[in-house]
Design a protein around this motif. Structure first.
Motif, mmCIF file in Angstrom:
data_model
loop_
_atom_site.group_PDB
_atom_site.id
_atom_site.type_symbol
_atom_site.label_atom_id
_atom_site.label_comp_id
_atom_site.label_asym_id
_atom_site.label_seq_id
_atom_site.Cartn_x
_atom_site.Cartn_y
_atom_site.Cartn_z
ATOM 1 N N THR A 239 0.858 -1.179 0.000
ATOM 2 C CA THR A 239 0.000 0.000 0.000
ATOM 3 C C THR A 239 0.895 1.229 0.000
ATOM 4 O O THR A 239 1.808 1.342 0.816
ATOM 5 C CB THR A 239 -0.915 0.028 1.232
ATOM 6 N N SER A 240 0.648 2.149 -0.932
ATOM 7 C CA SER A 240 1.458 3.360 -1.023
ATOM 8 C C SER A 240 0.717 4.516 -0.354
ATOM 9 O O SER A 240 -0.440 4.781 -0.685
ATOM 10 C CB SER A 240 1.767 3.700 -2.481
ATOM 11 N N ARG A 241 1.395 5.165 0.577
ATOM 12 C CA ARG A 241 0.872 6.321 1.307
ATOM 13 C C ARG A 241 -0.508 6.033 1.915
ATOM 14 O O ARG A 241 -1.361 6.899 1.995
ATOM 15 C CB ARG A 241 0.790 7.548 0.413
ATOM 16 N N GLY A 242 -0.704 4.771 2.328
ATOM 17 C CA GLY A 242 -1.944 4.410 2.982
ATOM 18 C C GLY A 242 -3.148 4.386 2.081
ATOM 19 O O GLY A 242 -4.281 4.323 2.551
ATOM 20 N N LEU A 243 -2.958 4.395 0.745
ATOM 21 C CA LEU A 243 -4.109 4.529 -0.148
ATOM 22 C C LEU A 243 -4.087 3.515 -1.273
ATOM 23 O O LEU A 243 -4.983 2.687 -1.379
ATOM 24 C CB LEU A 243 -4.150 5.950 -0.720
ATOM 25 N N CYS A 244 -3.100 3.565 -2.148
ATOM 26 C CA CYS A 244 -3.072 2.722 -3.342
ATOM 27 C C CYS A 244 -2.563 1.329 -2.971
ATOM 28 O O CYS A 244 -1.477 1.212 -2.395
ATOM 29 C CB CYS A 244 -2.185 3.326 -4.423
ATOM 30 N N GLU A 245 -3.313 0.292 -3.342
ATOM 31 C CA GLU A 245 -2.986 -1.075 -2.945
ATOM 32 C C GLU A 245 -2.878 -1.960 -4.174
ATOM 33 O O GLU A 245 -3.641 -1.826 -5.125
ATOM 34 C CB GLU A 245 -4.060 -1.613 -1.999
ATOM 35 N N ALA A 246 -1.902 -2.865 -4.145
ATOM 36 C CA ALA A 246 -1.736 -3.824 -5.239
ATOM 37 C C ALA A 246 -1.119 -5.092 -4.665
ATOM 38 O O ALA A 246 -0.394 -5.059 -3.667
ATOM 39 C CB ALA A 246 -0.851 -3.251 -6.351
ATOM 40 N N THR A 247 -1.420 -6.238 -5.325
ATOM 41 C CA THR A 247 -0.978 -7.544 -4.836
ATOM 42 C C THR A 247 -0.310 -8.314 -5.967
ATOM 43 O O THR A 247 -0.779 -8.314 -7.105
ATOM 44 C CB THR A 247 -2.159 -8.349 -4.290
ATOM 45 N N LEU A 248 0.798 -8.971 -5.631
ATOM 46 C CA LEU A 248 1.453 -9.909 -6.539
ATOM 47 C C LEU A 248 1.472 -11.273 -5.867
ATOM 48 O O LEU A 248 1.933 -11.409 -4.734
ATOM 49 C CB LEU A 248 2.884 -9.464 -6.856
ATOM 50 N N ARG A 249 0.954 -12.293 -6.562
ATOM 51 C CA ARG A 249 0.964 -13.672 -6.061
ATOM 52 C C ARG A 249 1.764 -14.534 -7.023
ATOM 53 O O ARG A 249 1.523 -14.525 -8.230
ATOM 54 C CB ARG A 249 -0.465 -14.208 -5.924
ATOM 55 N N GLN A 250 2.713 -15.282 -6.473
ATOM 56 C CA GLN A 250 3.535 -16.205 -7.253
ATOM 57 C C GLN A 250 3.213 -17.625 -6.797
ATOM 58 O O GLN A 250 3.542 -18.017 -5.673
ATOM 59 C CB GLN A 250 5.032 -15.909 -7.044
ATOM 60 N N ASN A 251 2.550 -18.391 -7.657
ATOM 61 C CA ASN A 251 2.212 -19.767 -7.323
ATOM 62 C C ASN A 251 3.443 -20.659 -7.435
ATOM 63 O O ASN A 251 4.321 -20.433 -8.272
ATOM 64 C CB ASN A 251 1.107 -20.281 -8.240
ATOM 65 N N ALA A 252 3.472 -21.682 -6.575
ATOM 66 C CA ALA A 252 4.587 -22.646 -6.571
ATOM 67 C C ALA A 252 5.936 -21.929 -6.529
ATOM 68 O O ALA A 252 6.894 -22.342 -7.188
ATOM 69 C CB ALA A 252 4.506 -23.568 -7.792
ATOM 70 N N TYR A 253 6.001 -20.854 -5.741
ATOM 71 C CA TYR A 253 7.210 -20.025 -5.721
ATOM 72 C C TYR A 253 8.323 -20.687 -4.908
ATOM 73 O O TYR A 253 9.480 -20.687 -5.328
ATOM 74 C CB TYR A 253 6.873 -18.659 -5.147
ATOM 75 N N ILE A 254 7.981 -21.235 -3.752
ATOM 76 C CA ILE A 254 8.972 -21.927 -2.920
ATOM 77 C C ILE A 254 8.747 -23.426 -3.078
ATOM 78 O O ILE A 254 7.644 -23.921 -2.858
ATOM 79 C CB ILE A 254 8.842 -21.507 -1.436
ATOM 80 N N GLN A 255 9.811 -24.146 -3.461
ATOM 81 C CA GLN A 255 9.712 -25.583 -3.668
ATOM 82 C C GLN A 255 10.800 -26.270 -2.842
ATOM 83 O O GLN A 255 11.982 -26.172 -3.158
ATOM 84 C CB GLN A 255 9.862 -25.917 -5.154
ATOM 85 N N LEU A 256 10.337 -26.937 -1.791
ATOM 86 C CA LEU A 256 11.251 -27.596 -0.854
ATOM 87 C C LEU A 256 10.988 -29.102 -0.890
ATOM 88 O O LEU A 256 9.858 -29.551 -0.662
ATOM 89 C CB LEU A 256 11.046 -27.058 0.564
ATOM 90 N N ARG A 257 12.028 -29.869 -1.179
ATOM 91 C CA ARG A 257 11.880 -31.308 -1.204
ATOM 92 C C ARG A 257 13.238 -31.954 -1.063
ATOM 93 O O ARG A 257 14.190 -31.570 -1.758
ATOM 94 C CB ARG A 257 11.224 -31.762 -2.511
ATOM 95 N N HIS A 258 13.312 -32.939 -0.175
ATOM 96 C CA HIS A 258 14.533 -33.716 -0.079
ATOM 97 C C HIS A 258 14.627 -34.660 -1.279
ATOM 98 O O HIS A 258 13.594 -35.069 -1.823
ATOM 99 C CB HIS A 258 14.540 -34.553 1.207
ATOM 100 N N PRO A 259 15.831 -35.024 -1.682
ATOM 101 C CA PRO A 259 15.934 -36.071 -2.698
ATOM 102 C C PRO A 259 15.391 -37.386 -2.148
ATOM 103 O O PRO A 259 15.400 -37.608 -0.934
ATOM 104 C CB PRO A 259 17.438 -36.145 -2.985
ATOM 105 N N GLU A 260 14.896 -38.253 -3.018
ATOM 106 C CA GLU A 260 14.361 -39.551 -2.614
ATOM 107 C C GLU A 260 15.328 -40.638 -3.064
ATOM 108 O O GLU A 260 15.436 -40.946 -4.259
ATOM 109 C CB GLU A 260 12.979 -39.772 -3.224
ATOM 110 N N ALA A 261 16.037 -41.185 -2.078
ATOM 111 C CA ALA A 261 17.023 -42.213 -2.387
ATOM 112 C C ALA A 261 16.322 -43.521 -2.739
ATOM 113 O O ALA A 261 15.362 -43.930 -2.083
ATOM 114 C CB ALA A 261 17.961 -42.419 -1.197
ATOM 115 N N ASN A 262 16.834 -44.182 -3.792
ATOM 116 C CA ASN A 262 16.269 -45.474 -4.191
ATOM 117 C C ASN A 262 17.256 -46.162 -5.137
ATOM 118 O O ASN A 262 18.052 -45.494 -5.819
ATOM 119 C CB ASN A 262 14.919 -45.290 -4.874
ATOM 120 N N PHE A 263 17.183 -47.485 -5.174
ATOM 121 C CA PHE A 263 18.031 -48.224 -6.108
ATOM 122 C C PHE A 263 17.429 -49.607 -6.331
ATOM 123 O O PHE A 263 16.582 -50.083 -5.566
ATOM 124 C CB PHE A 263 19.478 -48.309 -5.608
#
Length: 371
Positions: A239-263
């Motif tokens: 919000t700028s100067r308490g008046l103008c408001e805008a939103t940015l949304r980023q889907n799937a922005y943070i991706q956390l996953r351990h590797p999956e060991a297999n053999f």
């Protein structure tokens, strides 16, 4: 000797005005002998000793004028005009405005007033620096682009007196939110530093972050810890100067996953000395950096797809550790994943008869010596 006295008289130019007035007092006195002195008074206040006077009155009301003249013989006369000058109060406008800082495009509402003004208004005119003009107590103006705009109000009353007032309205462009993070990929727990990159940065007064994991922040550059692996959206509302408001949304922005060991093991059951192939089938969102094996016989190697043989019969439990380029790790162990069968010499047999059935098939009859 008895002399004829002078006859005092005068006229006034611009005897009415608004708020303040410059008054021209014109002597029209006559006499048989030259006039020697003059005294002009307004409401008993001496304002001039000139033959003709110019005086300034900076208050409103009605005023009486008196002229005293005296000739060379000492003869005198007085002329008096009651309430000869009238100065009306000018309107003193006030502007009521819905907002002085707006988010373009937007409309603002205006209302004119002039408290305690004793005379009726004949005109109320609005203008702005865009060239827009309208009339009336209430007005509405639209501003489509950012900028600072002047708005003026001019009032005219029944006496012809005018009064004005001006204000400024600032129209702002909506902010354009942007942000980044020091690391989008990795594994939990992960402490990540977010940074607001909204333009223009100096206009932002309020921040609201939603990190997709149930946490939020009102800081411009927060640090957040993700405790669990997952894929998280992130949104930033500014919000700028308490008046103008805008939103940015980023889907799937943070991706956390351990590797999956297999053999896999080929083949899982062999005789002593036969080779066993270990095929690494681990999965990772990023590049795997290392793979370390314990093949169950006390030997540890770092080959991607090792080959091993076992001299002794038994069951072996191989284990694999993997680590990606971000330092995320996983491991897996296959309990008794390899079986080395004992190499037992079969009992002797006696072949009774052999029959050739075709070029690809024979039939053998035999019996064990033990039987």
């Amino acid at each position: 000797t008895i002399f004829e006295p002078p006859v005092a008289s005068f006229t006034i130019q611009d005897a009415t005005g608004c708020d303040s007035l410059e008054v021209n007092l014109i002597n029209t006195s006559t006499g048989d002998y030259p006039l020697a002195s003059y005294e002009w008074t307004i409401d008993q206040d001496l304002v001039s000793v000139d033959m003709n006077a110019v005086t300034h009155i900076d208050q409103t009301g009605t005023f009486s004028v008196e002229l005293y003249v005296e000739d060379v013989n000492g003869c005198y006369d007085t002329a008096y005009a009651s309430d000869m000058i009238q100065i009306f109060p000018a309107p003193d406008p006030l502007i009521e405005v819905s907002d002085t800082v707006i988010s373009a495009p937007a409309d603002i509402r205006l209302r004119a007033s002039t408290p305690s003004h004793p005379y009726s208004l004949t005109s109320i005119q609005w203008t702005n620096s865009q060239g827009f003009a309208t009339q009336g107590v209430n007005a509405s103006m639209n501003f489509n682009q950012s900028g600072v705009y002047d708005i003026s109000l001019l009032m005219t009353d029944e006496n012809g007196c005018t009064g004005g007032h001006s204000i400024q309205v600032e129209a702002l462009d909506a902010p354009q939110p942007q942000f980044n993070v020091d690391q989008r990929f990795g594994c939990a727990p992960a402490s990540l530093a977010f940074q607001d990159l909204t333009d223009p940065a100096d206009s932002i007064t309020v921040w609201y972050w939603d990190f997709g994991n149930g946490e939020a922040s009102d800081l411009p550059n927060p640090i957040i810890t993700y405790q669990e692996d997952g894929i998280y959206p992130v949104s930033l509302t500014v919000t700028s100067r308490g008046l103008c408001e805008a939103t940015l949304r980023q889907n799937a922005y943070i991706q956390l996953r351990h590797p999956e060991a297999n053999f896999t093991i080929e083949p899982p059951v062999v005789c002593p000395g036969e080779e066993v192939l270990f095929l690494n089938t681990s999965q990772s969102d990023t590049t795997l950096a290392t793979a370390r094996w314990d093949l169950g016989d006390g030997i540890q190697i770092t080959a991607l797809t090792p080959v091993q043989s076992y001299p002794n019969p038994g069951n072996y439990s191989p284990m694999l550790w993997v680590e990606d380029i971000l330092g995320c790790r996983d491991s897996i162990q296959l309990q008794n994943g390899i079986t080395i069968i004992e190499d037992i010499e079969p009992e002797p047999i006696e072949i009774q008869r052999v029959t050739v059935r075709s070029a690809f098939e024979i039939e053998v009859y035999f019996q064990s010596f033990a039987n």
